[in-house]
Design a protein around this motif. Structure first.
Motif, mmCIF file in Angstrom:
data_model
loop_
_atom_site.group_PDB
_atom_site.id
_atom_site.type_symbol
_atom_site.label_atom_id
_atom_site.label_comp_id
_atom_site.label_asym_id
_atom_site.label_seq_id
_atom_site.Cartn_x
_atom_site.Cartn_y
_atom_site.Cartn_z
ATOM 1 N N LYS A 11 24.527 35.823 49.136
ATOM 2 C CA LYS A 11 25.050 35.953 50.026
ATOM 3 C C LYS A 11 25.081 34.426 50.438
ATOM 4 N N TYR A 12 24.280 33.559 49.970
ATOM 5 C CA TYR A 12 23.855 32.177 50.345
ATOM 6 C C TYR A 12 24.452 31.266 49.244
ATOM 7 N N ASP A 13 25.132 31.858 48.146
ATOM 8 C CA ASP A 13 25.880 30.911 47.027
ATOM 9 C C ASP A 13 27.095 30.611 47.338
ATOM 10 N N LEU A 14 26.934 29.179 47.929
ATOM 11 C CA LEU A 14 28.439 28.545 48.445
ATOM 12 C C LEU A 14 29.308 28.185 47.066
ATOM 13 N N ASP A 15 28.600 27.720 46.048
ATOM 14 C CA ASP A 15 29.412 27.562 45.073
ATOM 15 C C ASP A 15 30.327 28.785 44.338
ATOM 16 N N ALA A 16 29.679 29.913 44.546
ATOM 17 C CA ALA A 16 30.516 30.895 43.986
ATOM 18 C C ALA A 16 31.583 31.561 45.086
ATOM 19 N N LYS A 17 31.316 31.070 46.289
ATOM 20 C CA LYS A 17 32.310 31.507 47.402
ATOM 21 C C LYS A 17 33.352 30.821 47.276
ATOM 22 N N TRP A 18 33.128 29.285 47.053
ATOM 23 C CA TRP A 18 34.298 28.330 46.855
ATOM 24 C C TRP A 18 35.208 28.448 45.685
ATOM 25 N N ASP A 19 34.402 28.922 44.680
ATOM 26 C CA ASP A 19 35.294 29.347 43.557
ATOM 27 C C ASP A 19 36.133 30.411 43.561
ATOM 28 N N ALA A 20 35.513 31.647 44.284
ATOM 29 C CA ALA A 20 36.419 32.749 44.532
ATOM 30 C C ALA A 20 37.588 32.444 45.591
ATOM 31 N N CYS A 21 37.179 31.523 46.354
ATOM 32 C CA CYS A 21 38.198 31.195 47.476
ATOM 33 C C CYS A 21 39.509 30.410 46.766
ATOM 34 N N LEU A 22 39.124 29.341 46.020
ATOM 35 C CA LEU A 22 39.998 28.907 45.323
ATOM 36 C C LEU A 22 40.710 29.620 44.442
ATOM 37 N N ASP A 23 40.094 30.249 43.674
ATOM 38 C CA ASP A 23 40.914 31.256 42.751
ATOM 39 C C ASP A 23 41.862 32.285 43.417
ATOM 40 N N LEU A 24 41.292 32.871 44.581
ATOM 41 C CA LEU A 24 41.935 33.587 45.329
ATOM 42 C C LEU A 24 43.521 32.956 46.057
ATOM 43 N N THR A 25 43.058 31.858 46.648
ATOM 44 C CA THR A 25 44.059 31.007 47.003
ATOM 45 C C THR A 25 45.178 30.541 45.910
ATOM 46 N N VAL A 26 44.868 30.057 44.800
ATOM 47 C CA VAL A 26 45.837 29.636 43.896
ATOM 48 C C VAL A 26 46.860 31.097 43.547
ATOM 49 N N ARG A 27 45.986 31.999 43.303
ATOM 50 C CA ARG A 27 46.868 33.277 42.591
ATOM 51 C C ARG A 27 47.737 33.704 43.893
ATOM 52 N N ARG A 28 47.239 33.744 45.160
ATOM 53 C CA ARG A 28 48.191 34.119 46.017
ATOM 54 C C ARG A 28 49.343 33.348 46.282
ATOM 55 N N PHE A 29 49.090 32.128 46.240
ATOM 56 C CA PHE A 29 50.089 31.202 46.407
ATOM 57 C C PHE A 29 51.322 31.267 45.341
ATOM 58 N N VAL A 30 50.710 31.389 44.012
ATOM 59 C CA VAL A 30 51.736 31.317 43.195
ATOM 60 C C VAL A 30 52.509 32.820 43.113
ATOM 61 N N TYR A 31 51.669 34.062 43.225
ATOM 62 C CA TYR A 31 52.551 34.964 43.189
ATOM 63 C C TYR A 31 53.332 35.564 44.364
ATOM 64 N N SER A 32 53.062 35.119 45.541
ATOM 65 C CA SER A 32 53.794 35.333 46.678
ATOM 66 C C SER A 32 55.055 34.192 46.524
ATOM 67 N N SER A 33 54.609 32.877 46.157
ATOM 68 C CA SER A 33 56.022 32.126 45.795
ATOM 69 C C SER A 33 57.013 32.438 44.781
ATOM 70 N N LEU A 34 56.388 33.279 43.775
ATOM 71 C CA LEU A 34 57.312 33.861 42.698
ATOM 72 C C LEU A 34 58.020 34.983 43.468
ATOM 73 N N ALA A 35 57.404 35.732 44.107
ATOM 74 C CA ALA A 35 58.038 37.080 44.910
ATOM 75 C C ALA A 35 58.962 36.286 46.073
ATOM 76 N N GLY A 36 58.733 35.430 46.343
ATOM 77 C CA GLY A 36 59.954 34.713 47.395
ATOM 78 C C GLY A 36 61.066 34.427 46.606
ATOM 79 N N ALA A 37 60.707 33.691 45.403
ATOM 80 C CA ALA A 37 61.888 33.165 44.497
ATOM 81 C C ALA A 37 62.691 34.414 43.965
ATOM 82 N N PHE A 38 61.855 35.206 43.605
ATOM 83 C CA PHE A 38 62.840 36.452 43.235
ATOM 84 C C PHE A 38 63.593 37.203 44.318
ATOM 85 N N GLY A 39 63.111 37.498 45.425
ATOM 86 C CA GLY A 39 63.893 37.842 46.496
ATOM 87 C C GLY A 39 64.847 37.256 47.056
#
Length: 114
Positions: A11-39
């Motif tokens: 609950k208090y581990d900020l390093d793990a939270k930041w790692d999860a957020c950066l991973d989530l942001t990069v993945r969603r940015f790339v996947y949705s950009s690819l979906a937009g390009a395909f569309g």
């Protein structure tokens, strides 16, 4: 000598939270950009509209990642709330406060034409 490592609760581990957020942001940015390009390739003919669909997809990905990351950090994005009504009923009345709904003259006329 053995070093003592303190274990931080998840609950208090900020390093793990930041790692999860950066991973989530990069993945969603790339996947949705690819979906937009395909569309964009399927639906649009001009390069400007294709790039616009890529930008829209990237924005959707960043926005959804922001929402999930703010929940992860125990916050919430700004919520739009309706203004609260200060109108109250008189003491002893059975009326509920709020706007009154009345029939308009056109509805009243339509009901009496039968």
């Amino acid at each position: 000598m053995a070093e003592k490592k303190e274990i931080v609760p998840p609950k208090y581990d900020l390093d793990a939270k930041w790692d999860a957020c950066l991973d989530l942001t990069v993945r969603r940015f790339v996947y949705s950009s690819l979906a937009g390009a395909f569309g964009g390739l399927l639906l649009f003919r001009t390069p400007v509209t294709r790039w616009a669909s890529v930008a829209f997809g990237a924005g959707v990905g960043i926005g959804s990642a922001y929402t999930d990351c703010s929940r992860l950090f125990d916050g919430s994005p700004a919520k739009v709330t309706a203004p609260k009504s200060t109108e109250t009923a008189a003491p002893g009345s059975t009326e509920t406060p709020g706007p009154k709904i009345t029939e308009t003259s056109a509805v009243q006329e339509a009901g009496t034409e039968n």
